[in-house]
Design an enzyme around this catalytic site. Structure first.
Site, PDB file in Angstrom:
ATOM      1  N   ARG A  45       0.878  -1.168   0.000  1.00 38.97           N
ATOM      2  CA  ARG A  45       0.000   0.000   0.000  1.00 38.97           C
ATOM      3  C   ARG A  45       0.910   1.211   0.000  1.00 38.97           C
ATOM      4  NH1 ARG A  45      -2.423   4.309   0.774  1.00 38.97           N
ATOM      5  NH2 ARG A  45      -4.567   4.512   1.461  1.00 38.97           N
ATOM      6  N   GLU A  53     -11.559   4.777  -4.593  1.00 40.89           N
ATOM      7  CA  GLU A  53     -11.930   3.365  -4.567  1.00 40.89           C
ATOM      8  C   GLU A  53     -12.266   2.921  -5.994  1.00 40.89           C
ATOM      9  OE1 GLU A  53     -11.917   1.359  -1.801  1.00 40.89           O
ATOM     10  OE2 GLU A  53     -10.976   3.083  -0.873  1.00 40.89           O
ATOM     11  N   ARG A  87      -0.952  -5.339   4.757  1.00 40.75           N
ATOM     12  CA  ARG A  87      -0.222  -4.849   3.586  1.00 40.75           C
ATOM     13  C   ARG A  87       1.036  -4.150   4.071  1.00 40.75           C
ATOM     14  NH1 ARG A  87      -5.072  -1.351   1.073  1.00 40.75           N
ATOM     15  NH2 ARG A  87      -4.929  -0.607   3.198  1.00 40.75           N
TER      16      ARG A  87
END
Length: 156
Positions: A45, A53, A87
């Site tokens: 990330r 999104e 992540r």
């Protein structure tokens, strides 16, 4: 035994300060997978930004822009930590250039705000807003955080 080895490999990736490898997949405008030489892909990330999104206005364009920039290319990641979704969080560079700065400057992401801070890419965001690039060309762009709060996460 296999579970132990996988756990050790993940811990080694999380504690490393640098990761280098090829981008094998782009999930959305701020998340990608990097396969280090001889290793399993690591979900990364990008630190300091928040991209729309996938189901949000400009989400597909943000993902496509990131993929065009890094997919199947060698990248370097300066890792910082892991988030709640396991992540790896880090700064991603391709050819020595900060990918997140480019995404924000081109209007594909926001500089991630925290409390009163405008975030690490505030200058790039202001340039994109002024030029009405990318998501900032829309009449009323909605920050991903506000979108998630109102609509929840996109269906995978």
């Amino acid at each position: 035994m296999r579970r132990l080895l996988v756990g050790l490999a993940l811990a080694a990736c999380a504690s490393a300060h640098a990761l280098s490898g090829v981008v094998t997949h782009v999930t959305d405008g701020d998340t990608l997978w990097v396969r280090p030489d001889g290793g399993a892909p690591v979900k990364v990330r990008m630190q300091g930004i928040d991209a729309p999104e996938r189901c949000q206005a400009w989400g597909a364009q943000a993902r496509e822009a990131l993929a065009a920039r890094v997919l199947h290319r060698q990248v370097q990641v300066r890792t910082r930590a892991r988030d709640d979704y396991q992540r790896t969080i880090g700064v991603v560079e391709v050819d020595g250039r900060d990918v997140a700065a480019w995404l924000v400057r081109e209007g594909h992401a926001w500089s991630q705000r925290y409390r009163r801070s405008l975030g690490p890419y505030a200058v790039e965001e202001e340039a994109a807003r002024s030029a009405r690039r990318g998501i900032f060309s829309l009449d009323d762009p909605v920050e991903p955080r506000a979108f998630r709060k109102a609509h929840g996460p996109c269906a995978r």
